[in-house]
Design an enzyme around this catalytic site. Structure first.
Site, short mmCIF file in Angstrom:
data_model
loop_
_atom_site.label_atom_id
_atom_site.label_comp_id
_atom_site.label_asym_id
_atom_site.label_seq_id
_atom_site.Cartn_x
_atom_site.Cartn_y
_atom_site.Cartn_z
N ASP A 194 0.86 -1.18 0.00
CA ASP A 194 0.00 0.00 0.00
C ASP A 194 0.91 1.24 0.00
O ASP A 194 2.12 1.13 0.22
CB ASP A 194 -0.90 -0.04 1.24
CG ASP A 194 -1.76 1.20 1.37
OD1 ASP A 194 -2.31 1.63 0.34
OD2 ASP A 194 -1.87 1.74 2.47
N LYS A 197 -7.24 -4.88 -4.89
CA LYS A 197 -5.92 -5.20 -4.34
C LYS A 197 -5.77 -6.69 -4.10
O LYS A 197 -4.76 -7.31 -4.49
CB LYS A 197 -5.70 -4.44 -3.02
CG LYS A 197 -5.53 -2.94 -3.16
CD LYS A 197 -5.27 -2.31 -1.81
CE LYS A 197 -5.05 -0.81 -1.91
NZ LYS A 197 -4.74 -0.19 -0.62
#
Length: 1195
Positions: free
Chosen positions: A411, A886
């Site tokens: 991230d 993701k």
């Protein structure tokens, strides 16, 4: 107690099961039924609040634990062989002796499980007996009871700083605004306060539990901590909707509220916190999967050796001319045929050679992993002083996978960056206001600020130079240490504009500039705390040689002690000070503290505060804001449309206290807001275009951008919308969808006010960490929800992208365009690789792709092409991606490329990605602890990933891999001695080594050294591993198919040497079987331990103690056993065997020659030249240096 028939009990149990499985539950108060028997209680079907996390009971511990241990096939295998040894026709030695190894292993595991379960029992007992307050109708007050006494339908009172015992629907608080503040650190690790409100429609200043007559209808228990569906049906059938904002979860702590009263909706194991308590996750490491395959090969090898033995026994019996006297028939005079005897001998040899399968290997691996985790968690380099936290290892069985990582998915916000937001830029009505001072770290101001300071009442010109210097230095340290990033230095031009806007707007207080900052102060979920710590302030006491004024105090030596108070913001203090009165420069203290769920919200509220728009108070129904003029405005809050990942925005609907207009303030992502603006014309279009230009510039600078809008809602529209909203809030089915629909319905035709740019600085050493991971052969991907421009800017800053990279930007609208770009790019890359001039080179390609394009690329027909392109890229940057995207990216890459993946993140939106990877790492940052709680490992800084992977990952993998290979070698080398002997005893299953010594050999004499080897060995020092990251990649091939079989062949060679040198030495002598076996046992011990000595790269005192201790233990135990065991193994016995051997010089000569000859190939293969020749030049040189270092001592 009334007797009830079994049929009635069964019928009641079935009703209870149906009641618990229903999607909706109807709960009523227990008070009218207080004192009645359980069968008449309306909520009796639901579990009590007592919890039980233990796995066993005292009576059933042994059978349940054995059942659990027998899930491991190896245990079943060894127990089966032990039982097989009780059959007389196939037993190899005394049946009782065969039980000892497996009993020891099962007992040790059972003791470990019993200790863990006992600790769980103690924790349960302590928790269940925690006191709490439950309302009693008989006593007419809240009475002290225990947590285990709480039932669904009870009224529970929780006072300040107490933990909530069950999931409570909030019905009353001591706060006049019907608000309760809670801290959820025990659930998600977040320490910021969260606000809970009493169920709307039940707000009463005086609440009496006995007067509550409604029916609470709620959903079936689930583990979602962020959603709750419920409504309270009053006697008049009116419904009052309630959600998670009215639920106090078990485990939360009540703060800043004297007391709160709630209705128990879920208790015990049905509470949300208990449903989330799944215990540690079990993951199988890559090495463990390879290990299981090699165990199967060992089983095949064992069966082959037993078949050879059975066939040999058959041929030997057939070759006998008659029946020898040592073959004794059974009681009926019958003698088994050679074929049947060979069949029996197959099973006898399985029992005899069973240790070819290492029985203690699995236990040793667990002990090694515990030791490795101890050293990882106690590494001071992985300790963060700022947060006072160390690395956490939550998955105990995958430490070695840290050394196998090929792809890292990260991230951005809070992971690569600090997640400490600094207000940098803003654009209002198309005009940009740069806050350049806010962009500089506070330390940049300190030195120049001190130089600007001219005198103080406490200072005297008679001070000596060194005292002045010490004062400046001390002040510099204090200013730099106590600066606050929440302080915003206003833009002078904007301050003037606000002053003009406030004077021109008159009493109506409606101006775009005022509305912009009102939106920043109002449109959030920030909790204003008045009872917490004040703003930090420090007092400095300085000794001066002389001074004046009545503010100083006398010192014993005649000097003065002058107190100087310094408070932030530093620049304001130093800039305002004129040298005559320091007190004027000190900003007045206040009691406000803002508790924000995200740093973005806090930064915007502090920015509004810097311009005089101070958020003073927030209740469920109102927000109080102080204007720059000092006037306080109390806005009535009509509704809050909270942020969600689909809408990418949040809104607050308020009623203006002066104009009485219904105003909707909205803030959110620019691409989500710009689509919702009202029809633009003239000046509005220019404003939107200028704002968009500013947003693009902010993004290119790496700033986080938000748009701020306003909408005036007519009373008619609001009334109509409010009906739909209340209906959605009171719904049970499709509640989230209905609530979102009502939010989208109102958030249209917005008027643009402006935009903000917030800086999130990179963490320390992030570029260095990413470069080291790349050099180690690890592909690094960044997955973020930010704009492409922002993400690319951060990509260059952290060296994910380089200036010489060929950056492919994939931002498309249509799938056909996506297909075309993928095909063309792949063709170019392939053509480059096929060009003979580009041999051994690859283009530095970086891929930047947004969320919409990523959805197309991951579709079934394009997925293969996307993966093919991505694996050819040096780096990939995915922007504007959702949490589900993701996790999808991680799963696709892991499954398609068959690679080991690691995901690292810090927020709740990273949980899916973390759980999808082979290893998930959470960063304990500013966004709570959801990522940490879902992870396998938790760190506090991204830079810690470098040492965790390159050093500890390498060590854990190589140590465990080498230990497992050594275990197989050790067992094969030892068991082959028994196998070679079968060729000289008619394959009769006879052992030339005493059975007890055979058992002790694996359980005691050679068990500790490999465990020590797996925990403490260092093939390369930490400094070299960090300095030469390429070693991480070369170390990943430690455990290979070829390595395993080379070790097995080496074991066969060593066993041949260890057997036949003594055999040839004692040939034609009259020694007995144990006199021949004792030297073999001793030689085997020396060979196996010295083999390990060759493998050990770094010797320490612990190594020497354990190695020499194992040898000493062997001789002490064997000598004692030989001295006291006269008839231990009838008809033969090992009495005084070793003592006689040690008096014979031949014994020492045989041991020396056999050990040296057996170890010569291994020693030659492990010598430095052999190591370097096996590797490429760069790696060979690095390892040569490492090897030379290791020979000098411990690394």
């Amino acid at each position: 107690m009334t007797w009830r028939s079994p049929l009635a009990l069964m019928r009641d149990a079935l009703r209870g099961q149906r009641a618990r499985e229903k999607d909706l539950r109807n709960l009523v108060s227990n008070l009218p039924y207080e004192g009645l028997e359980k069968a008449k209680q309306p909520n009796r079907h639901f579990p009590s609040n007592a919890i039980k996390t233990t796995k066993y009971t005292l009576l059933l511990f042994i059978p349940m634990n054995l059942f659990e241990q027998f899930h491991r096939l190896a245990n079943i295998y060894f127990v089966g062989l032990a039982i097989l040894n009780f059959i007389p026709v196939v037993n190899a030695f005394q049946p009782e002796v065969a039980l000892i190894p497996i009993c020891v292993i099962l007992s040790l595991t059972a003791l470990k499980d019993a200790w863990e379960d006992f600790r769980r029992y103690q924790s349960d007992r302590k928790l269940n007996n925690t006191p709490c307050l439950i309302y009693s109708r008989k006593e007419k007050q809240f009475m002290e009871r225990r947590w285990k006494d709480v039932r669904v339908g009870d009224f529970v009172k929780v006072v300040c700083n107490e933990i909530v015992p069950a999931d409570l629907l909030l019905l009353h608080t001591s706060d006049p605004n019907s608000v309760c503040h809670i801290e959820t650190a025990n659930l998600d690790g977040e320490t910021n306060l969260k606000q809970r409100t009493v169920v709307s429609g039940l707000l009463n200043s005086e609440f009496e539990p006995e007067s509550f007559s409604g029916i609470v209808v709620c959903e079936k228990p689930n583990n979602n901590l962020n959603h709750f569906k419920c409504y309270v049906e009053k006697p008049d059938k009116e419904r009052a909707g309630a959600g998670i904002e009215s639920l106090l979860l078990r485990g939360c702590t009540v703060r800043n509220t004297d007391h709160a009263v709630g209705f128990v909706v879920y208790a015990g194991h049905e509470t949300k916190s208990m449903l989330n308590n799944n215990g540690p996750r079990y993951k199988r490491s890559k090495l463990e999967r390879k290990l299981n395959i090699d165990v199967i090969f060992c089983v095949i090898l064992l069966f082959t050796m037993c078949l050879v033995g059975a066939l040999g026994h058959f041929l030997w019996l057939q070759a006998l001319p008659g029946i020898p006297p040592y073959l004794v028939p059974d009681s009926s005079g019958h003698l088994d045929s050679p074929s049947l005897s060979g069949f029996y001998m197959f099973f006898t040899l399985i029992i005899l050679l069973q240790i070819l399968i290492p029985i203690s290997l699995y236990v040793s691996i667990e002990l090694v992993k515990i030791g490795q985790i101890f050293f990882v968690t106690n590494d001071t380099d992985l300790f963060d002083e700022e947060t006072d936290s160390r690395i956490q290892c939550k998955a105990l069985n995958i430490t070695e996978d840290l050394g196998q990582i090929e792809y890292v998915f990260s991230d951005k916000t809070g992971t690569l960056t600090e997640n400490k937001m600094v207000f940098r830029r803003c654009s209002i009505m198309g005009t940009e206001y740069p806050h350049k001072e806010n962009g500089k770290p506070l330390q940049d101001y300190c030195f120049s600020a001190i130089l600007c300071w001219r005198g103080c009442v406490c200072l005297s010109f008679s001070l000596k130079y060194h005292r002045v210097h010490c004062f400046y230095f001390l002040l510099l340290q204090l200013l730099c240490a106590f600066g606050s990033e929440t302080e915003v230095i206003p833009d002078k031009k904007l301050l003037q504009q606000i002053s003009r806007a406030e004077s021109s707007s008159g009493s109506r207080k409606t101006d775009p500039y005022l509305d912009f900052f009102l939106a920043l102060a109002i449109c959030n979920t920030v909790v204003v705390s008045m009872a917490t710590a004040q703003r930090r302030r420090v007092s400095v006491l300085l000794w001066m040689g002389s001074g004046d004024g009545g503010h100083s105090q006398e010192r014993k030596d005649g000097g003065k002690i002058c107190p100087i108070k310094i408070s932030t913001p530093v620049v304001k203090i130093l800039g305002l000070t004129d040298g005559t009165n320091l007190d004027k420069a000190v900003a007045p203290s206040d009691n406000l503290r803002y508790e924000a769920e995200s740093p973005d919200e806090a930064a915007l509220v502090y920015a509004a505060k810097a311009y005089g728009f101070i958020l003073l108070a927030r209740t469920p129904d109102s927000v109080t804001v102080r204007l720059p003029s000092g006037e306080d405005l109390v806005f009535k809050v009509l509704d809050t449309l909270t942020f969600d990942s689909n809408r990418k925005r949040m809104s607050v609907l308020v009623q203006h206290p002066i104009t009485k207009e219904y105003v909707l303030y909205t803030k959110g992502a620019d691409y989500a807001i710009m689509e919702l603006l009202e029809a633009l014309s003239g000046k509005q279009k220019n404003t939107a275009a200028d704002t968009q230009h500013h947003l693009d510039c902010y993004a290119k600078e790496g700033l986080r951008t938000l748009c701020v809008t306003k909408k005036v809602v007519s009373a008619k529209v609001y009334e109509s919308w409010s009906v739909d909203r209340q209906r959605a809030l009171a719904a049970i089915d499709n509640k989230e969808e209905l609530i979102m629909d009502t939010a989208v319905q109102l958030e249209t035709n917005l008027s643009l006010l402006g935009a903000t740019g917030i800086e999130d600085r990179l963490q320390e050493n992030v570029p260095d960490t990413i470069m080291a991971l790349r050099e180690a052969g690890i592909q690094v991907w960044v997955l973020t929800g930010d704009k492409p421009e922002t993400a690319v800017n951060i990509g260059y800053a952290c060296r994910l992208l380089e200036e010489e990279d060929l950056v492919i930007n994939m931002t498309v609208v249509f799938q056909i365009t996506c297909t075309s770009i993928l095909d063309c790019t792949l063709e170019e890359v392939r053509r480059y690789g096929e060009d003979p001039r580009n041999v051994d080179t690859c283009p530095d390609i970086a891929l930047v792709i947004d969320g919409r394009t990523l959805t197309m690329a991951l579709s079934p027909d394009l997925q293969e092409r996307f993966v093919d392109l991505a694996k050819r890229c040096r780096s990939v940057l995915c922007c504007r991606v959702t949490p589900l995207q993701k996790s999808r990216v991680v799963k696709v890459i892991r499954e398609k490329l068959k690679v080991m993946t690691l995901a690292v993140g810090d927020g709740a939106n990273d949980v899916n990605m973390i759980q999808a990877a082979d290893i998930g790492i959470g960063i304990s940052g500013q966004e709570g602890m959801q990522a940490v709680m879902a992870s396998d490992f938790a760190i506090s800084r991204f830079r810690h990933l470098k040492k965790l992977l390159l050093v500890h990952g390498h060590w854990c993998y190589t140590r465990l891999a080498n230990m497992i290979i050594y275990f197989f070698y050790k067992n094969v080398a030892y068991v082959n001695l028994l196998f070679w002997y079968q060729f000289f005893c008619g394959f009769s299953g006879t052992a030339m080594i005493d059975y007890w010594l055979m058992i002790f050999f694996n359980l005691f004499f050679t068990s500790a050294p490999p465990i020590m080897f797996g925990i403490m060995d260092k093939d390369v020092s930490a400094e070299v591993l960090l300095g030469v990251p390429e070693l991480y990649r070369t170390g990943q091939g430690e455990y290979k198919f070829s390595t395993f079989w080379v070790s097995i062949l080496d074991a066969f060679y060593q066993s041949l040497v260890c057997f036949f040198i003594p055999y040839l030495a004692y040939q034609d002598s009259d020694i007995d079987i144990f006199t021949f076996g004792t030297p073999l046992n001793t030689i085997s011990l020396f060979t196996i331990l010295l083999h390990l000595s060759i493998e050990i790269k770094a010797w320490t005192v612990v190594h020497w103690v354990i190695m020499l201790g194992s040898v000493a233990l062997y001789f002490v135990v064997t000598l004692a056993y030989s001295a006291i065991c006269v008839t231990c193994n009838p008809p033969s016995n090992p009495y005084w065997i070793l003592q006689s051997q040690m008096a014979d010089p031949m014994f020492y000569l045989i041991c020396l020659i056999s050990t040296v000859v057996a170890l010569l190939p291994r020693y030659h293969q492990r010598s430095p030249p052999g190591v370097c020749q096996a590797l490429h030049p760069a790696g060979g040189r690095a390892l040569m240096c490492c090897h030379r270092v290791s020979l000098l001592g411990p690394l």
